[in-house]
Design a protein around this motif. Structure first.
Motif, PDB file in Angstrom:
ATOM      1  N   ALA A  12       0.822  -1.203   0.000  1.00 46.22           N
ATOM      2  CA  ALA A  12       0.000   0.000   0.000  1.00 46.22           C
ATOM      3  C   ALA A  12       0.859   1.258   0.000  1.00 46.22           C
ATOM      4  O   ALA A  12       0.559   2.240  -0.700  1.00 46.22           O
ATOM      5  N   ALA A  13       1.936   1.248   0.779  1.00 47.40           N
ATOM      6  CA  ALA A  13       2.827   2.404   0.817  1.00 47.40           C
ATOM      7  C   ALA A  13       3.473   2.639  -0.537  1.00 47.40           C
ATOM      8  O   ALA A  13       3.556   3.785  -1.012  1.00 47.40           O
ATOM      9  N   GLY A  14       3.924   1.568  -1.164  1.00 48.97           N
ATOM     10  CA  GLY A  14       4.563   1.714  -2.465  1.00 48.97           C
ATOM     11  C   GLY A  14       3.586   2.134  -3.548  1.00 48.97           C
ATOM     12  O   GLY A  14       3.883   2.998  -4.376  1.00 48.97           O
ATOM     13  N   THR A  15       2.396   1.539  -3.545  1.00 45.15           N
ATOM     14  CA  THR A  15       1.393   1.854  -4.565  1.00 45.15           C
ATOM     15  C   THR A  15       0.920   3.297  -4.462  1.00 45.15           C
ATOM     16  O   THR A  15       0.782   3.995  -5.476  1.00 45.15           O
ATOM     17  N   GLY A  16       0.672   3.773  -3.229  1.00 45.12           N
ATOM     18  CA  GLY A  16       0.142   5.113  -3.038  1.00 45.12           C
ATOM     19  C   GLY A  16       1.196   6.185  -2.864  1.00 45.12           C
ATOM     20  O   GLY A  16       0.857   7.366  -2.812  1.00 45.12           O
ATOM     21  N   GLY A  17       2.468   5.791  -2.766  1.00 43.45           N
ATOM     22  CA  GLY A  17       3.509   6.778  -2.531  1.00 43.45           C
ATOM     23  C   GLY A  17       3.421   7.421  -1.163  1.00 43.45           C
ATOM     24  O   GLY A  17       3.726   8.605  -0.996  1.00 43.45           O
ATOM     25  N   PHE A  18       3.015   6.643  -0.167  1.00 47.54           N
ATOM     26  CA  PHE A  18       2.836   7.174   1.179  1.00 47.54           C
ATOM     27  C   PHE A  18       4.101   6.974   2.010  1.00 47.54           C
ATOM     28  O   PHE A  18       4.782   5.954   1.902  1.00 47.54           O
ATOM     29  N   ASP A  19       4.385   7.951   2.875  1.00 46.47           N
ATOM     30  CA  ASP A  19       5.488   7.837   3.824  1.00 46.47           C
ATOM     31  C   ASP A  19       5.030   7.208   5.136  1.00 46.47           C
ATOM     32  O   ASP A  19       5.841   6.672   5.881  1.00 46.47           O
ATOM     33  N   VAL A  20       3.754   7.303   5.420  1.00 38.72           N
ATOM     34  CA  VAL A  20       3.147   6.642   6.580  1.00 38.72           C
ATOM     35  C   VAL A  20       1.883   5.944   6.119  1.00 38.72           C
ATOM     36  O   VAL A  20       1.027   6.563   5.485  1.00 38.72           O
TER      37      VAL A  20
ATOM     38  N   LEU B  32       3.302   1.938   9.579  1.00 38.97           N
ATOM     39  CA  LEU B  32       4.424   1.669   8.685  1.00 38.97           C
ATOM     40  C   LEU B  32       5.007   3.015   8.274  1.00 38.97           C
ATOM     41  O   LEU B  32       4.307   3.854   7.701  1.00 38.97           O
ATOM     42  N   LEU B  33       6.283   3.214   8.554  1.00 38.37           N
ATOM     43  CA  LEU B  33       6.929   4.511   8.374  1.00 38.37           C
ATOM     44  C   LEU B  33       8.152   4.337   7.478  1.00 38.37           C
ATOM     45  O   LEU B  33       9.010   3.489   7.745  1.00 38.37           O
ATOM     46  N   ARG B  34       8.206   5.127   6.422  1.00 43.32           N
ATOM     47  CA  ARG B  34       9.382   5.091   5.556  1.00 43.32           C
ATOM     48  C   ARG B  34      10.579   5.620   6.336  1.00 43.32           C
ATOM     49  O   ARG B  34      10.512   6.681   6.963  1.00 43.32           O
ATOM     50  N   ALA B  35      11.697   4.905   6.298  1.00 44.38           N
ATOM     51  CA  ALA B  35      12.848   5.247   7.142  1.00 44.38           C
ATOM     52  C   ALA B  35      13.403   6.623   6.816  1.00 44.38           C
ATOM     53  O   ALA B  35      13.764   7.379   7.724  1.00 44.38           O
ATOM     54  N   ASP B  36      13.492   6.978   5.550  1.00 44.68           N
ATOM     55  CA  ASP B  36      14.040   8.298   5.224  1.00 44.68           C
ATOM     56  C   ASP B  36      13.077   9.414   5.636  1.00 44.68           C
ATOM     57  O   ASP B  36      13.505  10.517   5.985  1.00 44.68           O
ATOM     58  N   ALA B  37      11.777   9.143   5.616  1.00 42.35           N
ATOM     59  CA  ALA B  37      10.808  10.130   6.101  1.00 42.35           C
ATOM     60  C   ALA B  37      10.961  10.329   7.608  1.00 42.35           C
ATOM     61  O   ALA B  37      10.801  11.445   8.117  1.00 42.35           O
ATOM     62  N   ALA B  38      11.262   9.250   8.341  1.00 41.17           N
ATOM     63  CA  ALA B  38      11.503   9.362   9.780  1.00 41.17           C
ATOM     64  C   ALA B  38      12.714  10.240  10.058  1.00 41.17           C
ATOM     65  O   ALA B  38      12.710  11.058  10.994  1.00 41.17           O
TER      66      ALA B  38
END
Length: 417
Positions: free
Chosen positions: A171-179, A237-243
């Motif tokens: 879902a994160a990859g498909t939607g381009g979400f950072d969280v 679910l949190l993208r590491a670089d966004a964190a």
């Protein structure tokens, strides 16, 4: 005698007139909530359409845990059993437990094959770190040595379906979400859980409409979506670089309501956030008594109001207007024969109950609970006031035996969490 009776009749007429006007205002408020509050009452905001990546990114799961031995056997094995095609690892951070949480986690890892588990302890938190954030910081620090692309922050009482992690990543990859966060389905077994828990999620969605959260990037034209940010701490679910960009968790170390603060920090740093209801992510923590649910709400309710007495007063008045006036208007109208008063109250009550039905269906609860929402709202009003009372008595917010009288307070040990 006649003059006194005449004055009393005039006074009662004035009361009925006021109730009629206030009930009309309540109905107007409900019509606004029905159509202009992001359709908060709908329960169809679920994980976005999934498209599995060609290469599965590495993920580290961080589980802060303090005295969780009672629920760990029902939750941790579900994480270890994740059917994830890529590299994944679980870090359980035992935050000063006295009930053998860390030892039990190691034993469960030995008994259940699956993802590798690391159990570590962060030591006592320094002043200014609230709740579980010090443990989260320690876990993220350990996780970064593995260079993950994503971090899954999940509580020790959350049980995940075997495909939960891959669905979140997809879902994160498909939607381009950072969280990507899911509001875990809470337990509704006891009488009080059935009465209070669905309303808890309903009120949360009213404060943070899910449709507004998943909108465009910060600075985009979708200003309303940009301003609204929230997450559900049990499953984030949190993208590491966004964190790193948002300095999570250091930037929110004072936050009592850490999940909402996390989402705001990520969105404020230019990230995209999504929040919805879960289908196969469940909380296994029981709240069998009203006292347990009361403590869950009151420990942080006043923090939600920024410890502001004026905001508290406005919240109490707002809850009374929206939830308590409709049944009161029906009773006053019926007692006085004022059909307009009763009709306005009944219409507002009907809209209120109608917006609650989808949440009751989501929780598989009987629909006759919907008209009882004013009673539940009254309980939440009392819980909120109690939260303020605790704050001014110096007890403040609490988490697992640590209380925080102020955002910068040093934690005190030994009080109820």
């Amino acid at each position: 005698m006649r003059q006194t009776a005449h004055v009393s009749a005039d006074a009662w007429t004035s009361v009925v007139t006021v109730v009629t006007l206030v009930s009309a205002l309540s109905l107007a408020a409900w019509l606004w909530l029905l159509f202009a509050r992001g359709f908060f009452w709908r329960t169809d905001v679920r994980l976005p359409a999934l498209e599995e990546p060609g290469v599965w990114p590495p993920v580290c799961v961080v589980v802060p845990a303090r005295d969780e031995a009672a629920v760990l056997s029902s939750s941790l094995p579900s994480l270890l059993a994740q059917d994830y095609p890529g590299r994944a690892e679980v870090f359980l951070i035992d935050d000063g437990s006295t009930d053998g949480t860390g030892e039990l986690a190691c034993e469960l890892a030995r008994r259940h094959e699956g993802l590798p588990l690391t159990v570590a302890s962060p030591g006592e938190p320094p002043a200014g770190w609230t709740g579980k954030l010090w443990a989260v910081r320690h876990g993220i620090g350990l996780a970064r040595t593995r260079e993950p692309e994503y971090l899954l922050l999940t509580d020790a009482d959350i049980a995940h379906a075997p495909d939960s992690l891959r669905a979140l990543v997809s879902a994160a990859g498909t939607g381009g979400f950072d969280v990507v966060s899911q509001m875990a389905r809470l337990r509704v077994d006891s009488v009080w859980e059935r009465l209070v828990v669905p309303a808890f999620v309903y009120f949360f969605a009213q404060l943070y409409p899910f449709r507004w959260i998943g909108g465009g990037r910060a600075g985009s034209r979708r200003q309303r979506a940009t301003r609204t940010a929230a997450a559900a701490g049990g499953c984030v679910l949190l993208r590491a670089d966004a964190a790193e960009r948002a300095r999570i968790p250091d930037a929110i170390r004072h936050a009592v309501i850490d999940d909402v603060a996390l989402a705001r920090a990520v969105k404020g740093a230019g990230g995209r956030v999504w929040l919805g209801l879960a289908d196969r992510v469940d909380s296994v923590r029981p709240y069998p008594r009203l006292h347990d649910l009361w403590r869950m709400v009151s420990r942080s309710a006043y923090a939600q109001l920024r410890h502001n007495p004026l905001v508290l007063a406005g919240t109490v008045l707002g809850l009374a207007l929206v939830y308590l006036v409709p049944p009161a208007a029906v009773l006053v109208g019926a007692a006085t024969g004022q059909g307009a008063t009763a009709a306005l109250g009944a219409a507002a009550w009907l809209v209120m109950a109608g917006t609650y039905l989808p949440m009751l269906r989501y929780y598989r609860q009987p629909l006759w609970l919907a008209p009882l929402l004013p009673f539940t709202a009254f309980l939440y009003l009392l819980m909120t006031v109690d939260s303020a009372v605790l704050h001014y008595r110096g007890r403040g917010a609490a988490w697992k035996g640590r209380t925080y009288a102020r955002p910068d307070a040093v934690p005190e040990e030994g009080r109820a969490g």
